[in-house]
Design an enzyme around this catalytic site. Structure first.
Site, PDB file in Angstrom:
ATOM      1  N   CYS A  56      -9.600   5.797 -16.084  1.00  0.00           N
ATOM      2  CA  CYS A  56      -9.070   7.013 -15.458  1.00  0.00           C
ATOM      3  C   CYS A  56      -8.868   8.158 -16.455  1.00  0.00           C
ATOM      4  CB  CYS A  56      -7.776   6.712 -14.712  1.00  0.00           C
ATOM      5  SG  CYS A  56      -6.369   6.353 -15.778  1.00  0.00           S
TER       6      CYS A  56
ATOM      7  N   HIS B  79       9.284  12.988 -16.334  1.00  0.00           N
ATOM      8  CA  HIS B  79       8.102  12.572 -15.584  1.00  0.00           C
ATOM      9  C   HIS B  79       7.143  11.868 -16.536  1.00  0.00           C
ATOM     10  CE1 HIS B  79       4.722  12.762 -12.791  1.00  0.00           C
ATOM     11  NE2 HIS B  79       3.998  13.319 -13.760  1.00  0.00           N
TER      12      HIS B  79
ATOM     13  N   HIS C  91       2.311   8.137 -12.639  1.00  0.00           N
ATOM     14  CA  HIS C  91       2.381   7.464 -11.343  1.00  0.00           C
ATOM     15  C   HIS C  91       1.984   6.003 -11.485  1.00  0.00           C
ATOM     16  CE1 HIS C  91       2.197  11.700 -10.175  1.00  0.00           C
ATOM     17  NE2 HIS C  91       2.859  11.317  -9.087  1.00  0.00           N
TER      18      HIS C  91
ATOM     19  N   ASP D  47      -3.885  -0.459  -7.760  1.00  0.00           N
ATOM     20  CA  ASP D  47      -5.290  -0.800  -8.016  1.00  0.00           C
ATOM     21  C   ASP D  47      -5.502  -1.351  -9.426  1.00  0.00           C
ATOM     22  OD1 ASP D  47      -4.891   1.502  -9.496  1.00  0.00           O
ATOM     23  OD2 ASP D  47      -6.523   2.633  -8.590  1.00  0.00           O
TER      24      ASP D  47
ATOM     25  N   ARG E  81      -1.100  -0.427 -11.691  1.00  0.00           N
ATOM     26  CA  ARG E  81      -1.643   0.440 -12.756  1.00  0.00           C
ATOM     27  C   ARG E  81      -0.673   1.582 -12.963  1.00  0.00           C
ATOM     28  NH1 ARG E  81      -4.974   5.251 -12.457  1.00  0.00           N
ATOM     29  NH2 ARG E  81      -5.355   4.752 -10.268  1.00  0.00           N
TER      30      ARG E  81
ATOM     31  N   CYS F  15      -0.241   4.753 -14.578  1.00  0.00           N
ATOM     32  CA  CYS F  15      -1.092   5.812 -15.125  1.00  0.00           C
ATOM     33  C   CYS F  15      -0.146   6.851 -15.733  1.00  0.00           C
ATOM     34  CB  CYS F  15      -1.938   6.399 -14.003  1.00  0.00           C
ATOM     35  SG  CYS F  15      -3.113   7.630 -14.544  1.00  0.00           S
TER      36      CYS F  15
END
Length: 143
Positions: A62, A99, A102, A106, A115, A117
């Site tokens: 990703c 933050h 997310h 998957d 996952r 990310c």
């Protein structure tokens, strides 16, 4: 022993600030840790709170650092995020409310299918061979 210096908000560059305080996203494949393969620990950029182990990092393709689990669910908060007109789960630091990114379902099935990310600018990486030089707090590692 080198003392861990808590980073102040005013020390952040504009990208770091926009990601951790305004929920922005850094560019994929153009960030510090997406392809880091060194052993160590990833900590909160502000507090130094331990968040992810390099052992739990994998290449998801990703363009951001991806982990199949956090060090401890105690150090992160998961919140519903509808900002892109779709339901996602945002990951934030518990201590500093930064933050991180997310979490998606998957990830590698053999490790639970998650996952995480994560934006590199939300993190600091401490190489394993430098851990003894810091005063990073030890965290309960059971999830």
């Amino acid at each position: 022993m080198k003392k861990w210096k808590r980073k102040e908000i005013k020390e952040l560059n504009s990208l770091e600030y926009n990601v951790i305080k305004n929920n922005a996203t850094e560019p994929p494949f153009q960030n510090k840790y997406w392809d880091n393969k060194k052993p160590g620990i990833y900590v909160d950029i502000i507090s130094g709170e331990p968040l992810f182990l390099s052992n739990n990092k994998y290449d998801s393709g990703c363009g951001w650092p991806s982990f199949y689990k956090s060090i401890s669910s105690y150090n992160i908060i998961e919140k519903e995020d509808m900002s892109l007109n779709q339901k996602r789960i945002e990951v934030r630091t518990k201590d500093t409310d930064n933050h991180l990114g997310h979490v998606f379902n998957d990830g590698p099935k053999e490790y639970g299918g998650l996952r995480y990310c994560i934006n590199s600018v939300s993190l600091r990486f401490i190489p394993l061979d430098k851990m003894s030089e810091t005063n990073i707090r030890r965290t309960h590692q059971g999830n």
